[in-house]
Design a protein around this motif. Structure first.
Motif, PDB file in Angstrom:
ATOM      1  N   ARG D 155       0.722  -1.022  -0.145  1.00  0.00           N
ATOM      2  CA  ARG D 155      -0.026  -0.044  -0.137  1.00  0.00           C
ATOM      3  C   ARG D 155       0.953   1.113   0.126  1.00  0.00           C
ATOM      4  O   ARG D 155       1.868   1.377   0.720  1.00  0.00           O
ATOM      5  CB  ARG D 155      -0.955  -0.028   1.254  1.00  0.00           C
ATOM      6  CG  ARG D 155      -1.601  -1.355   1.296  1.00  0.00           C
ATOM      7  CD  ARG D 155      -2.366  -1.231   2.726  1.00  0.00           C
ATOM      8  NE  ARG D 155      -3.242  -2.633   2.719  1.00  0.00           N
ATOM      9  CZ  ARG D 155      -3.536  -3.383   3.947  1.00  0.00           C
ATOM     10  NH1 ARG D 155      -3.236  -2.682   5.071  1.00  0.00           N
ATOM     11  NH2 ARG D 155      -4.223  -4.257   3.925  1.00  0.00           N
ATOM     12  N   TYR D 195      -7.409 -13.780 -10.485  1.00  0.00           N
ATOM     13  CA  TYR D 195      -8.695 -13.207 -10.284  1.00  0.00           C
ATOM     14  C   TYR D 195      -8.564 -11.967  -9.587  1.00  0.00           C
ATOM     15  O   TYR D 195      -8.005 -11.882  -8.428  1.00  0.00           O
ATOM     16  CB  TYR D 195      -9.765 -14.119  -9.623  1.00  0.00           C
ATOM     17  CG  TYR D 195     -10.885 -13.703  -9.282  1.00  0.00           C
ATOM     18  CD1 TYR D 195     -11.708 -13.256 -10.332  1.00  0.00           C
ATOM     19  CD2 TYR D 195     -11.356 -13.013  -7.853  1.00  0.00           C
ATOM     20  CE1 TYR D 195     -13.212 -12.919 -10.191  1.00  0.00           C
ATOM     21  CE2 TYR D 195     -12.625 -12.559  -7.791  1.00  0.00           C
ATOM     22  CZ  TYR D 195     -13.672 -12.336  -8.879  1.00  0.00           C
ATOM     23  OH  TYR D 195     -14.733 -11.765  -8.862  1.00  0.00           O
ATOM     24  N   MET D 197     -10.303  -8.472  -8.165  1.00  0.00           N
ATOM     25  CA  MET D 197     -11.479  -7.640  -7.606  1.00  0.00           C
ATOM     26  C   MET D 197     -10.925  -6.079  -7.400  1.00  0.00           C
ATOM     27  O   MET D 197      -9.524  -6.059  -6.908  1.00  0.00           O
ATOM     28  CB  MET D 197     -11.605  -7.772  -6.130  1.00  0.00           C
ATOM     29  CG  MET D 197     -11.984  -9.323  -6.214  1.00  0.00           C
ATOM     30  SD  MET D 197     -12.142  -9.628  -4.398  1.00  0.00           S
ATOM     31  CE  MET D 197     -13.583  -8.875  -3.578  1.00  0.00           C
ATOM     32  N   THR D 199     -11.613  -1.743  -7.044  1.00  0.00           N
ATOM     33  CA  THR D 199     -12.552  -0.577  -6.997  1.00  0.00           C
ATOM     34  C   THR D 199     -11.878   0.775  -6.710  1.00  0.00           C
ATOM     35  O   THR D 199     -10.670   0.894  -6.189  1.00  0.00           O
ATOM     36  CB  THR D 199     -13.498  -0.967  -5.635  1.00  0.00           C
ATOM     37  OG1 THR D 199     -14.556   0.007  -5.431  1.00  0.00           O
ATOM     38  CG2 THR D 199     -12.808  -1.124  -4.524  1.00  0.00           C
ATOM     39  N   LEU D 201     -11.994   3.442  -3.975  1.00  0.00           N
ATOM     40  CA  LEU D 201     -12.482   4.016  -2.614  1.00  0.00           C
ATOM     41  C   LEU D 201     -11.746   4.968  -2.151  1.00  0.00           C
ATOM     42  O   LEU D 201     -12.131   5.935  -1.318  1.00  0.00           O
ATOM     43  CB  LEU D 201     -12.369   2.636  -1.594  1.00  0.00           C
ATOM     44  CG  LEU D 201     -13.144   1.425  -2.007  1.00  0.00           C
ATOM     45  CD1 LEU D 201     -12.839   0.393  -1.001  1.00  0.00           C
ATOM     46  CD2 LEU D 201     -14.813   1.930  -1.747  1.00  0.00           C
ATOM     47  N   VAL D 202     -10.531   5.514  -2.535  1.00  0.00           N
ATOM     48  CA  VAL D 202      -9.475   6.248  -2.280  1.00  0.00           C
ATOM     49  C   VAL D 202      -9.774   7.581  -2.587  1.00  0.00           C
ATOM     50  O   VAL D 202     -10.109   8.675  -2.101  1.00  0.00           O
ATOM     51  CB  VAL D 202      -8.032   6.060  -2.398  1.00  0.00           C
ATOM     52  CG1 VAL D 202      -7.214   7.078  -2.305  1.00  0.00           C
ATOM     53  CG2 VAL D 202      -7.763   4.699  -1.699  1.00  0.00           C
ATOM     54  N   THR D 214      -8.127   0.160  -5.163  1.00  0.00           N
ATOM     55  CA  THR D 214      -8.049  -0.412  -4.136  1.00  0.00           C
ATOM     56  C   THR D 214      -8.245  -1.958  -4.714  1.00  0.00           C
ATOM     57  O   THR D 214      -9.245  -1.929  -5.507  1.00  0.00           O
ATOM     58  CB  THR D 214      -9.191  -0.193  -3.237  1.00  0.00           C
ATOM     59  OG1 THR D 214      -8.874   0.880  -2.653  1.00  0.00           O
ATOM     60  CG2 THR D 214      -9.052  -1.396  -1.871  1.00  0.00           C
ATOM     61  N   SER D 215      -7.632  -2.982  -4.733  1.00  0.00           N
ATOM     62  CA  SER D 215      -7.634  -4.182  -5.425  1.00  0.00           C
ATOM     63  C   SER D 215      -7.179  -5.310  -4.514  1.00  0.00           C
ATOM     64  O   SER D 215      -6.320  -5.050  -3.756  1.00  0.00           O
ATOM     65  CB  SER D 215      -6.933  -3.909  -6.560  1.00  0.00           C
ATOM     66  OG  SER D 215      -7.185  -5.297  -7.154  1.00  0.00           O
ATOM     67  N   ILE D 216      -7.854  -6.424  -4.567  1.00  0.00           N
ATOM     68  CA  ILE D 216      -7.166  -7.712  -4.197  1.00  0.00           C
ATOM     69  C   ILE D 216      -7.503  -8.646  -5.334  1.00  0.00           C
ATOM     70  O   ILE D 216      -8.276  -8.740  -6.139  1.00  0.00           O
ATOM     71  CB  ILE D 216      -8.249  -8.357  -3.064  1.00  0.00           C
ATOM     72  CG1 ILE D 216      -8.260  -7.582  -1.912  1.00  0.00           C
ATOM     73  CG2 ILE D 216      -7.952  -9.681  -2.636  1.00  0.00           C
ATOM     74  CD1 ILE D 216      -9.478  -7.984  -0.717  1.00  0.00           C
ATOM     75  N   ASP D 230      -2.998  -7.899  -1.735  1.00  0.00           N
ATOM     76  CA  ASP D 230      -3.944  -6.562  -1.650  1.00  0.00           C
ATOM     77  C   ASP D 230      -2.871  -5.269  -1.665  1.00  0.00           C
ATOM     78  O   ASP D 230      -1.784  -5.167  -1.513  1.00  0.00           O
ATOM     79  CB  ASP D 230      -4.796  -6.577  -0.641  1.00  0.00           C
ATOM     80  CG  ASP D 230      -3.910  -6.203   0.986  1.00  0.00           C
ATOM     81  OD1 ASP D 230      -3.245  -7.003   1.580  1.00  0.00           O
ATOM     82  OD2 ASP D 230      -3.738  -5.010   1.177  1.00  0.00           O
ATOM     83  N   SER D 232      -3.501  -0.943  -2.006  1.00  0.00           N
ATOM     84  CA  SER D 232      -4.118   0.444  -1.754  1.00  0.00           C
ATOM     85  C   SER D 232      -3.295   1.745  -2.364  1.00  0.00           C
ATOM     86  O   SER D 232      -2.138   1.632  -1.829  1.00  0.00           O
ATOM     87  CB  SER D 232      -4.703   0.599  -0.515  1.00  0.00           C
ATOM     88  OG  SER D 232      -5.420   1.729  -0.379  1.00  0.00           O
ATOM     89  N   ARG D 234      -3.663   4.271  -0.899  1.00  0.00           N
ATOM     90  CA  ARG D 234      -3.221   5.323   0.045  1.00  0.00           C
ATOM     91  C   ARG D 234      -3.457   4.611   1.468  1.00  0.00           C
ATOM     92  O   ARG D 234      -4.394   3.999   1.797  1.00  0.00           O
ATOM     93  CB  ARG D 234      -4.368   6.340   0.115  1.00  0.00           C
ATOM     94  CG  ARG D 234      -4.161   7.597   1.153  1.00  0.00           C
ATOM     95  CD  ARG D 234      -5.388   7.741   2.259  1.00  0.00           C
ATOM     96  NE  ARG D 234      -6.578   6.893   2.000  1.00  0.00           N
ATOM     97  CZ  ARG D 234      -7.672   7.163   1.625  1.00  0.00           C
ATOM     98  NH1 ARG D 234      -7.693   8.404   1.388  1.00  0.00           N
ATOM     99  NH2 ARG D 234      -8.454   6.567   1.658  1.00  0.00           N
ATOM    100  N   HIS D 328     -14.955  -9.979 -15.157  1.00  0.00           N
ATOM    101  CA  HIS D 328     -15.358 -10.515 -13.800  1.00  0.00           C
ATOM    102  C   HIS D 328     -15.399 -11.744 -13.701  1.00  0.00           C
ATOM    103  O   HIS D 328     -16.439 -12.531 -13.513  1.00  0.00           O
ATOM    104  CB  HIS D 328     -16.662  -9.875 -13.790  1.00  0.00           C
ATOM    105  CG  HIS D 328     -17.399  -9.933 -12.504  1.00  0.00           C
ATOM    106  ND1 HIS D 328     -16.713  -9.585 -11.035  1.00  0.00           N
ATOM    107  CD2 HIS D 328     -18.649 -10.352 -11.900  1.00  0.00           C
ATOM    108  CE1 HIS D 328     -17.472  -9.610 -10.050  1.00  0.00           C
ATOM    109  NE2 HIS D 328     -18.564 -10.122 -10.585  1.00  0.00           N
TER     110      HIS D 328
END
Lengths: 339, 339, 339, 339
Positions: D155, D195, D197, D199, D201-202, D214-216, D230, D232, D234, D328
């Motif tokens: 991160r 795979y 995921m 989004t 969010l920051v 933000t991703s996993i 994972d 991020s 921030r 997806h």
């Protein structure tokens, strides 16, 4: 940028450490000459770091008009003579600890430094350590409130030979001297009284040679705080270097540095790194930082961060501790100096 | 299973702690009676834990033929009298520390215990703490090799009132007594000599009342190891309880228990839990464990884990420390006891 | 004080855990009867904790007018039937997880609880763990800002037999169900979608039996945060239970509990305690705390801390994870429930 | 000793980092020339580190017969062209990551390196980090047994501007590429499937620009182990860089480096250092070490520690992750490369 020209007297381990710091980490200085009574050692250091000149006679440095500053890294008995000669020749001096084992000679060094107005820094490198220095800042900036207790643990990974122990002047002047300086650094003041307990548990030949290898020394500081130092010449798990400052508002304590932060969890337990092996690994960055600040003090005409008072008081404390051990009683600093 | 019948003398804080341990955690014992000079307190404890009988007179316990064992949790000056009465009445006794402030009275208690052959355990609960006991095992099972240094830090979260400090007998008998016992527990032997430094930095009224609130005491053990204890009556961050044992093969050291292992990382830093607040939180499990072992010693006719020798020597050390502080010199234990 | 009267159905390991909590740690409740299809087990539990009545038929509890609340600790397939019978008999119910493997049956339980107005708590004890609950408080009280990532590690010390693994319903419903509930507890909301990867690396017979023993499952929460859970049926170093919550203002993460805080430093390294062995050691206090809160919810007529919604959604997530694994694609929760 | 002669293309931040490493820490190499399309930048770097030549045209390095090795530190789109030109001119090349965003171009670079037989190292500096490298050694030397799970947390302390995020190629190729390489480094093999995921969010403008912050991402390795990363953009507490490897015999996990080991205990809690700020602080030693090993590979004609395969596969994984996010669904690596 004009680089500050440095001469190094003594091409042993610590002379090499300073040469490396200056060559690789301090752009605004360079080593111009190195000397050693074993000229071959001087030559080896010179070749390793690209130093242009070497010699078997430290007077070649003293007499060299190009040299601005001298690092005194020779054996302890020669520190005072060389420092005085260099100061009188108009050079700034960085002198390894201890300055001398005679208080009178240290006072003489102090007088000459005063008279010549040249910079004189003493080699208490641990003050520049990232961990200990951080504790000291918190102790001095008010975060911890009124200081009440100082604790220092300092243990070597392996004992010296009994011969070395005997010739070194003993544990207090050879090893604990660093901790005496650290104690005053953390407390921000001098010490009033010491009480020393010591014994030889690591190697009884050290005891037979009249020295101790395990010791606890308690301190009363001028500001009323209490302190304690413990030393051992041998820690099976490595070089153990921890300090703790405790005051009315809280405590700051550091832990040993390891080589990594990795924890390995197996059926045998959760294992972390041992402390870094010895002072060259543990304190390398502090050697560089003390040199950087010495050179900055010269270039910017600022006060040196560790002056002759520290060099003097650390020896005074070592002598007081030895006297306390010998006479089995607390010893006031005024019995040794300034009384 | 027949349950061991317990009488508790003294319904204060520690009496309640033991009643709780027995009622909820020790199936093979039960509290049959509690007494307190303030009968109302005895009644409150009885109601809280379903104890069937209470009284204002501890002799009701001594005379009760059903009661097998007595817990002496009354004020210190009464410990010896009640313990002796209970032993003579054929009861086993668990006596809170200190047994007495007079060495002669403790010796008398020891004699009576010897004569009656009843079990007598002293309330040094910290020996049963999961952290300290683990360090002790490692110190005694050879993992650390030959013991060389013992270090104990013990600091209360908040100072007592100056009135309490004055009436408590002073820091050494009231607070450091636990650490004296811990030191001997860790070292596995008695102490030969102590040297005490003390001052009042926390509350100068404590100093005016003739006591100290900050102290460092060094110890020489019979086995040659050295030790140091530091006490403060006030740690801003809470109840600080740490021990360290160092020997030829390594070191075992514990850290304070917090309420959780959570670390919170924000822009302000990485924050962990403070130590658990005070002895009721930090040492609750050790109170239960000492009681469990007391009851097992009776039921299985085994030696108690903490006998009267520990009760005696901890008081001897407290007296030696006070004498050292007063006379500003190291004090041999033989000056106080057994010389 | 009138004590709440408890009946326990099922005298296995978890039945004993709850009996111990109530008997020794919860003064305002008592176990009045225990039943087990193996009446001998019921009798043993009764004798161990002084429970006055036991039986081989759980209907003896259901029909007993004195009993206020029933703990359903029998095998999973019987949970729903017994819970419904108890609720209909006017008793409060604490039901172990999972409530049932059929969503319809769980919904039926929910309906009956709704209709009878009795308390119904589900046994997700980890919500009451001192570490995880502290992370959850920080995640929910705003300290961490807007939640962005949730990470859960959950690994057992030893794998079950392949037979058990096969009959347990598989890793997701048997083991990860706790972590699904923990994830929703930490995030403070339900899950929208899951994606599961799983394999058998620990014991290939588990794979041959159609189950997995190693799995990573990712989650998308209703509030937009992302999450990940990793499970293994075997961690060589013991029971590994850690959670981490990460948000716009920082992170809270916990570490495993060990038996002590002691660190042992030797030539071999610096060794700390392994995690406490398994759930009875690690989570004992949380079992007591969930029971304490269940009883308080009844006595003070408050909402239970873990209701049937948690029981339902954890099973829904387990089913979605299994479907994701089987179909090798992310699965929306709405495909399983409420779509 | 003859020093290896280095040319640096690109005088930005990373060009300066490498120039500093070579000038101050690597005695057996020296920087002979630096170029930058902004000649003024090249001149500044040259003056800072005493580099004798500078230019605005990288072909001046390519054509300089004295230069043995080229460091490609220019913007990503130019990496492949310059690397190919340098290799064809008979020079060894150190190329920053990513080599290119086109797989075909990376394959072309690989072919040219193969044909010329020159050394080609890719700048995945984190492999040389003291913490991560120690975990990798334990994962590869059998200490952890059969590898089962790899977990990486990465991160950044502060998000980039939305403009940068948009132009950088997105989080997977710009940021997580380091973690893809670390995952394969730790696992000791390539990846079969990913795979993703993700989004925003920051900063929702990052999402509006078509990227995630933000991703996993979960991974299936060729050797059967599972992994999860994972990211991020921030972390309020700073640059969070941790890895964990878990196998049949145990786990190795590292923690962030702070500036010191000091813990400050006050009424507010026990506070430790935050992670070191960003990659220049955290990974400085790893930049020096990768350069030292590159130069050693040339001087001793050994294999480079990070070859073009790593450069290729990290980009392949970034592309697979992006495709997984877009579609997806899990994406097999064979869909992107080598299928």
């Amino acid at each position: 940028m004009k680089k500050l020209k440095i001469g190094i007297v003594g091409a042993g381990r610590i002379g090499n450490v300073h040469a490396e710091s200056i060559t690789y980490h301090i752009p605004d200085a360079e080593v111009l000459m190195v000397t050693d009574v074993m000229e071959e050692s001087a030559k080896r250091l010179a070749e390793r770091f690209g130093v242009p000149r070497w010699s078997g006679d430290y007077m070649d440095i003293i007499r060299d008009p190009e040299i601005d500053a001298v690092l005194v890294c020779s054996p302890t008995p020669t520190h005072a003579d060389i420092t005085i000669a260099a100061l009188k020749a108009g050079k700034h001096v960085f002198c390894e600890k201890p300055v001398h084992t005679s208080i009178e000679r240290i006072e003489e060094v102090a007088r000459v430094a005063e008279e010549t107005g040249k910079k004189l820094q003493i080699g208490f490198n641990r003050r520049f350590d990232h961990n200990h220095a951080h504790v000291q800042r918190l102790a001095q900036d008010g975060t911890l409130g009124n200081l009440e207790l100082i604790k220092i643990t300092s243990r070597d990974p392996e004992p010296p030979s009994p011969e070395y122990a005997a010739s070194s002047g003993g544990l207090y002047i050879d090893m604990m001297i660093h901790d005496f300086d650290m104690a005053m650094f953390l407390a921000g003041c001098d010490v009033k009284e010491v009480y020393a307990m010591g014994t030889s548990l690591v190697d009884k030949r050290i005891g037979e040679a009249g020295d101790v290898d395990t010791s606890i020394v308690t301190l009363t500081f001028e500001n009323g705080a209490l302190g304690v130092i413990d030393n051992s010449r041998r820690a099976a798990y490595g070089y153990d270097q921890r300090v703790e400052a405790f005051g009315s508002l809280g405590m700051a304590a550091d832990e040993n540095d390891g080589d990594s932060t990795v924890r390995v969890s197996t059926a045998a337990g959760v294992v972390s790194d041992k402390p870094q092996f010895f002072f060259l690994e543990r304190y390398m960055a502090s050697f560089t930082e003390e040199m950087r600040q010495f050179i900055r003090a010269i270039n910017e005409d600022r006060e040196v961060p560790v002056g002759i008072h520290a060099g003097l008081m650390s020896v005074v404390l070592a002598k007081a501790a030895k006297k306390s051990l010998d006479e089995h009683r607390p010893v006031a600093i005024s019995e040794i100096y300034g009384g």
